[in-house]
Design a protein around this motif. Structure first.
Motif, PDB file in Angstrom:
ATOM      1  N   ILE A 228       0.855  -1.186   0.000  1.00  0.00           N
ATOM      2  CA  ILE A 228       0.000   0.000   0.000  1.00  0.00           C
ATOM      3  C   ILE A 228       0.892   1.238   0.000  1.00  0.00           C
ATOM      4  O   ILE A 228       1.740   1.393   0.882  1.00  0.00           O
ATOM      5  CB  ILE A 228      -0.921   0.031   1.231  1.00  0.00           C
ATOM      6  CG1 ILE A 228      -1.831  -1.188   1.253  1.00  0.00           C
ATOM      7  CG2 ILE A 228      -1.751   1.314   1.235  1.00  0.00           C
ATOM      8  CD1 ILE A 228      -2.707  -1.277   2.493  1.00  0.00           C
ATOM      9  N   PRO A 229       0.740   2.126  -0.975  1.00  0.00           N
ATOM     10  CA  PRO A 229       1.539   3.362  -0.960  1.00  0.00           C
ATOM     11  C   PRO A 229       0.995   4.353   0.069  1.00  0.00           C
ATOM     12  O   PRO A 229      -0.213   4.556   0.165  1.00  0.00           O
ATOM     13  CB  PRO A 229       1.374   3.898  -2.385  1.00  0.00           C
ATOM     14  CG  PRO A 229       0.091   3.320  -2.879  1.00  0.00           C
ATOM     15  CD  PRO A 229      -0.099   2.007  -2.173  1.00  0.00           C
ATOM     16  N   LYS A 285      -6.883   0.030 -10.666  1.00  0.00           N
ATOM     17  CA  LYS A 285      -5.884  -0.103  -9.605  1.00  0.00           C
ATOM     18  C   LYS A 285      -6.524   0.031  -8.236  1.00  0.00           C
ATOM     19  O   LYS A 285      -6.149  -0.664  -7.285  1.00  0.00           O
ATOM     20  CB  LYS A 285      -4.786   0.952  -9.786  1.00  0.00           C
ATOM     21  CG  LYS A 285      -3.876   0.681 -10.977  1.00  0.00           C
ATOM     22  CD  LYS A 285      -2.703   1.643 -10.996  1.00  0.00           C
ATOM     23  CE  LYS A 285      -1.749   1.320 -12.138  1.00  0.00           C
ATOM     24  NZ  LYS A 285      -0.556   2.211 -12.148  1.00  0.00           N
ATOM     25  N   HIS A 286      -7.493   0.934  -8.124  1.00  0.00           N
ATOM     26  CA  HIS A 286      -8.187   1.139  -6.854  1.00  0.00           C
ATOM     27  C   HIS A 286      -8.917  -0.136  -6.434  1.00  0.00           C
ATOM     28  O   HIS A 286      -8.831  -0.561  -5.276  1.00  0.00           O
ATOM     29  CB  HIS A 286      -9.179   2.302  -6.993  1.00  0.00           C
ATOM     30  CG  HIS A 286      -9.867   2.682  -5.724  1.00  0.00           C
ATOM     31  ND1 HIS A 286      -9.220   3.314  -4.682  1.00  0.00           N
ATOM     32  CD2 HIS A 286     -11.155   2.510  -5.315  1.00  0.00           C
ATOM     33  CE1 HIS A 286     -10.080   3.526  -3.701  1.00  0.00           C
ATOM     34  NE2 HIS A 286     -11.257   3.036  -4.059  1.00  0.00           N
ATOM     35  N   LYS A 291      -9.210  -5.116  -3.121  1.00  0.00           N
ATOM     36  CA  LYS A 291      -9.321  -6.572  -3.112  1.00  0.00           C
ATOM     37  C   LYS A 291      -8.143  -7.227  -2.424  1.00  0.00           C
ATOM     38  O   LYS A 291      -8.295  -8.229  -1.710  1.00  0.00           O
ATOM     39  CB  LYS A 291      -9.431  -7.073  -4.562  1.00  0.00           C
ATOM     40  CG  LYS A 291      -9.645  -8.563  -4.690  1.00  0.00           C
ATOM     41  CD  LYS A 291      -9.801  -8.961  -6.155  1.00  0.00           C
ATOM     42  CE  LYS A 291     -10.015 -10.461  -6.288  1.00  0.00           C
ATOM     43  NZ  LYS A 291     -10.167 -10.854  -7.734  1.00  0.00           N
ATOM     44  N   GLU A 292      -6.958  -6.646  -2.616  1.00  0.00           N
ATOM     45  CA  GLU A 292      -5.734  -7.270  -2.104  1.00  0.00           C
ATOM     46  C   GLU A 292      -5.436  -6.925  -0.650  1.00  0.00           C
ATOM     47  O   GLU A 292      -4.897  -7.739   0.093  1.00  0.00           O
ATOM     48  CB  GLU A 292      -4.552  -6.857  -2.986  1.00  0.00           C
ATOM     49  CG  GLU A 292      -3.255  -7.573  -2.656  1.00  0.00           C
ATOM     50  CD  GLU A 292      -2.174  -7.294  -3.691  1.00  0.00           C
ATOM     51  OE1 GLU A 292      -1.036  -7.736  -3.464  1.00  0.00           O
ATOM     52  OE2 GLU A 292      -2.471  -6.638  -4.718  1.00  0.00           O
ATOM     53  N   PHE A 293      -5.815  -5.706  -0.237  1.00  0.00           N
ATOM     54  CA  PHE A 293      -5.471  -5.254   1.113  1.00  0.00           C
ATOM     55  C   PHE A 293      -6.732  -4.935   1.911  1.00  0.00           C
ATOM     56  O   PHE A 293      -7.458  -3.998   1.577  1.00  0.00           O
ATOM     57  CB  PHE A 293      -4.577  -4.012   1.042  1.00  0.00           C
ATOM     58  CG  PHE A 293      -3.314  -4.210   0.249  1.00  0.00           C
ATOM     59  CD1 PHE A 293      -2.273  -4.973   0.746  1.00  0.00           C
ATOM     60  CD2 PHE A 293      -3.186  -3.632  -1.018  1.00  0.00           C
ATOM     61  CE1 PHE A 293      -1.107  -5.150   0.005  1.00  0.00           C
ATOM     62  CE2 PHE A 293      -2.033  -3.802  -1.759  1.00  0.00           C
ATOM     63  CZ  PHE A 293      -0.980  -4.568  -1.239  1.00  0.00           C
ATOM     64  N   ARG A 294      -6.968  -5.705   2.951  1.00  0.00           N
ATOM     65  CA  ARG A 294      -8.165  -5.478   3.774  1.00  0.00           C
ATOM     66  C   ARG A 294      -8.092  -4.176   4.548  1.00  0.00           C
ATOM     67  O   ARG A 294      -9.125  -3.590   4.889  1.00  0.00           O
ATOM     68  CB  ARG A 294      -8.346  -6.651   4.745  1.00  0.00           C
ATOM     69  CG  ARG A 294      -8.703  -7.971   4.076  1.00  0.00           C
ATOM     70  CD  ARG A 294      -8.966  -9.043   5.112  1.00  0.00           C
ATOM     71  NE  ARG A 294      -9.376 -10.303   4.485  1.00  0.00           N
ATOM     72  CZ  ARG A 294      -9.676 -11.389   5.162  1.00  0.00           C
ATOM     73  NH1 ARG A 294      -9.613 -11.387   6.495  1.00  0.00           N
ATOM     74  NH2 ARG A 294     -10.021 -12.498   4.524  1.00  0.00           N
TER      75      ARG A 294
END
Length: 308
Positions: A228-229, A285-286, A291-294
């Motif tokens: 996560i940036p 991307k959002h 989806k990838e980071f809860r």
């Protein structure tokens, strides 16, 4: 240690293309692609799409065989992605074109305008400023391609280079023709409008570069790790608090500045088309981040804070 048997079928015809015996359980899809390539040299790894289902998504090169939902005899499906070309080559080609094309119009090389204007220069200082800004933008992009960007995928389909170059080169020629035309008229509000536009353009160029550096630092060399940036000590990155893809936000701002500076309809149209395309990318991307980071920050929008 148990070994796997791997069969690879054509995703369209279901014909068996390859059978691999005694494959290590910790073998990755990337390694299986290399094994497949030995029996079918015409399909190098970058050209291969390996899937669990004929119509499913491509497996990642780093996926491990024993962690996939397959038995000791694993069946995969192959699709040919077509001839591939490196992202670096594509970016260098599509960015060099606009730089050269714009300068041809700026210097008014023969056969563009009437012969009496060959190699003449505009009397309006904004035309020279616009050339410097346009050139700066694409030189920056070329240098970032060579020294900043780290690509998660090494290649893309060869056909894309023709589509991308048509877009960038075509718009560059269209914009340059009118901005450098002997009959071009400066912005209606004159110097104040131009100076405001220049400030916006330069601010967003610095912001865009700052975001690219921040994204580069998230991914170690040779890695495909995704994180996560978050904002850094650089104030230009604080926009990460509100948007997922601030590089696109700053890119939009740069072209809005260039539109305001030149007051040229083709530039405005290029900005609009670019905004639509960047919005599509940003939304993708959002969604991927969510989806990838809860624990992904809930306040962020894809490209425009609180709006889009």
């Amino acid at each position: 240690m148990k070994h796997y048997e791997v069969e690879i079928l054509d995703a369209k015809t279901k014909d068996k293309l390859c059978f691999l015996d005694k494959v290590e359980p910790n073998a990755t899809i990337g390694e299986i692609k290399s094994m497949f390539h030995k029996s079918h040299p015409q399909w190098y790894p970058a050209r291969q799409s390996i899937r669990l289902d004929p119509k499913g998504k491509s497996l990642k090169d780093e996926d491990v065989l024993q962690q996939l939902p397959v038995g000791t005899t694993a069946t995969f499906y192959f699709r040919d992605l077509g001839a591939q070309i490196s992202w670096v080559t594509v970016f260098l080609t599509e960015y060099t074109g606009p730089l050269v094309i714009y300068l041809m119009f700026y210097f008014r090389v023969p056969f563009i305008y009437a012969p009496k204007y060959d190699f003449t220069t505009s009397k309006h200082w904004v035309v020279h400023l616009a050339c410097m800004c346009h050139s700066f933008h694409y030189v920056k992009r070329l240098l970032e391609t060579l020294f900043v960007h780290r690509f998660s995928h090494g290649t893309m389909p060869l056909r894309n280079i023709f589509k991308n170059c048509t877009y960038y080169w075509g718009f560059a020629a269209w914009m340059a023709y009118y901005i450098n035309h002997p009959l071009y008229t400066p912005p209606i509000y004159g110097e104040k409008q131009i100076r405001l536009a220049l400030i916006l353009f330069l601010f967003c160029q610095v912001g865009n570069f700052s975001i690219h550096i921040a994204l580069r630092n998230l991914r170690p060399p040779g890695s495909k790790t995704r994180k996560i940036p978050y904002p850094t000590k650089n104030p230009f990155t604080w926009i990460f608090l509100l948007v997922s893809c601030p590089n696109y936000t700053y890119e939009l701002g740069s072209w809005l500045g260039f539109t305001l500076m030149t007051q040229c309809l083709p530039v405005a149209f290029f900005t609009l088309v670019g905004f639509i395309q960047m919005t599509v990318w940003a939304k993708g991307k959002h969604r991927s981040y969510l989806k990838e980071f809860r624990d992904y920050p809930p306040l962020r929008s894809p490209i425009l804070p609180f709006v889009l």
